[in-house]
Design a protein around this motif. Structure first.
Motif, PDB file in Angstrom:
ATOM      1  N   ASP A  93      17.955 -32.417 -59.220  1.00 27.55           N
ATOM      2  CA  ASP A  93      17.915 -33.528 -58.561  1.00 27.55           C
ATOM      3  C   ASP A  93      18.619 -33.242 -57.114  1.00 27.55           C
ATOM      4  OD1 ASP A  93      21.176 -34.939 -59.420  1.00 27.55           O
ATOM      5  OD2 ASP A  93      20.632 -32.946 -59.386  1.00 27.55           O
ATOM      6  N   THR A  96      17.920 -36.084 -54.487  1.00 27.49           N
ATOM      7  CA  THR A  96      18.482 -37.325 -54.839  1.00 27.49           C
ATOM      8  C   THR A  96      19.668 -37.686 -54.234  1.00 27.49           C
ATOM      9  OG1 THR A  96      17.473 -37.167 -56.998  1.00 27.49           O
ATOM     10  CG2 THR A  96      19.046 -38.875 -56.808  1.00 27.49           C
ATOM     11  N   ARG A  98      22.403 -41.171 -53.945  1.00 26.24           N
ATOM     12  CA  ARG A  98      22.886 -42.261 -54.556  1.00 26.24           C
ATOM     13  C   ARG A  98      23.789 -43.238 -53.683  1.00 26.24           C
ATOM     14  NH1 ARG A  98      26.239 -39.172 -59.164  1.00 26.24           N
ATOM     15  NH2 ARG A  98      26.812 -38.050 -57.055  1.00 26.24           N
ATOM     16  N   ARG A 118      11.807 -42.452 -46.763  1.00 23.60           N
ATOM     17  CA  ARG A 118      10.802 -42.097 -47.465  1.00 23.60           C
ATOM     18  C   ARG A 118       9.347 -41.549 -46.761  1.00 23.60           C
ATOM     19  NH1 ARG A 118       8.941 -46.755 -51.717  1.00 23.60           N
ATOM     20  NH2 ARG A 118       7.509 -45.484 -52.226  1.00 23.60           N
ATOM     21  N   THR A 125      14.737 -38.608 -52.896  1.00 32.84           N
ATOM     22  CA  THR A 125      14.647 -39.857 -53.844  1.00 32.84           C
ATOM     23  C   THR A 125      16.042 -40.725 -53.499  1.00 32.84           C
ATOM     24  OG1 THR A 125      13.456 -38.856 -55.692  1.00 32.84           O
ATOM     25  CG2 THR A 125      14.732 -40.907 -56.230  1.00 32.84           C
ATOM     26  N   VAL A 127      18.517 -43.501 -55.010  1.00 33.25           N
ATOM     27  CA  VAL A 127      18.907 -44.575 -55.899  1.00 33.25           C
ATOM     28  C   VAL A 127      19.906 -45.214 -55.447  1.00 33.25           C
ATOM     29  CG1 VAL A 127      19.853 -44.707 -58.487  1.00 33.25           C
ATOM     30  CG2 VAL A 127      18.282 -42.593 -57.932  1.00 33.25           C
TER      31      VAL A 127
END
Length: 302
Positions: A93, A96, A98, A118, A125, A127
């Motif tokens: 990850d 990623t 958050r 994006r 990614t 979240v």
């Protein structure tokens, strides 16, 4: 008993309690009974040989020892989770980030920033999760989010008094606005005077951690008539569009108002300013978090 004997279950439970702020909320999130959560915390405190939580009527607060344990627990649990993903053949990850955000940021700022990231960095990614300021601050300290977009009102105090102090960056500072029905007498092109707000009907909702209602113009010299209460911004604005009353509006939401709503400025009285703040723990950011922070800055400034 050595601290190396602490169980991963106890660390996970402790992190959840630190984030949720109460044993009851942590138990609900984990699917445990409250007594099971209490037993895990007790086992952790036995190993640590000191209390890690201060029990208070409104929940729990980390002790100095608890802050130390939490910092290391977050690192250990993140490594264990990464090992599990790698063993399962899942991608790491590292891409990623958050993000936590307060309710009104989810209408314009967060969607635009996520969409831009994006477009420019498809491998990252994001979240996201919505929450009140106290919930998001606890999540930052528990290591379950990397960045938090918070709202701040005068006198613009830090969101908590814990150490280390959170690193705060103002993304935008704008005047508070007023949302009125399109057919309302105050819906003209120019700013309205604060005196014209006397006797109006208001749509408001409770403000977390405060006795005031969000939606009523601050500092009115009368007891406001609250016609409707709602927490959700879209519900408030839909009620305004239906002609049910007025509500205050952060300028950052002006682009998200539904048809039938006009956004006006207010003159007279103290200047009402609102800030959008990016909060994080001190220290270096991961590359994905740094990329998102940069996109949030540009989006908020645009």
């Amino acid at each position: 008993m050595d601290f190396g004997d602490v169980s991963l279950v106890a660390l996970r439970v402790f992190r959840e309690v630190a984030e949720r702020g109460t044993l009851t909320a942590a138990a609900a999130a984990l699917g445990y009974t409250q007594s099971a959560v209490s037993r895990q915390i007790a086992s952790l405190e036995r190993v640590a040989r000191t209390p890690v939580l201060e029990r208070r009527p409104d929940g729990v607060r980390l002790t100095a020892a608890g802050t130390i344990v939490l910092r290391h627990a977050v690192a250990v649990l993140d490594e264990i989770d990464a090992a599990g993903r790698e063993l399962a053949g899942l991608p790491a990850d590292a891409g990623t980030v958050r993000l936590g955000w307060y309710p009104s940021a989810g209408a314009v700022l967060v969607p635009r920033a996520v969409a831009e990231l994006r477009r420019t960095h498809a491998g990252v990614t994001v979240v996201t999760r919505e929450g009140t300021t106290p919930v998001l601050v606890r999540a930052l300290r528990a290591g379950t989010i990397d960045l938090a977009v918070l709202g701040s009102v005068p006198p613009f105090r830090p969101p908590d008094a814990e150490t280390p102090a959170l690193r705060l960056e103002t993304l935008a500072e704008r005047s508070l606005c007023l949302a009125v029905p399109a057919g309302h007498p105050l819906a003209g092109a120019g700013p309205v005077d604060v005196a014209d707000l006397r006797g109006q009907r208001w749509i408001a909702g409770p403000q977390a951690g405060a006795d005031t209602l969000m939606g009523v113009w601050p500092g009115l010299d009368e007891r406001p008539e609250i016609a409707h209460t709602a927490r959700d911004w879209l519900a408030k604005l839909s009620l305004v569009a239906a002609g049910c009353g007025l509500t205050t509006l952060p300028a950052s939401l002006a682009d998200a108002v539904p048809p039938g709503v006009r956004v006006v400025t207010v003159r007279g009285g103290p200047a009402e300013r609102r800030r959008v703040v990016l909060a994080r723990l001190p220290g270096p950011l991961t590359e994905p978090a740094a990329l998102l922070a940069d996109v949030l800055r540009r989006t908020a400034a645009g």
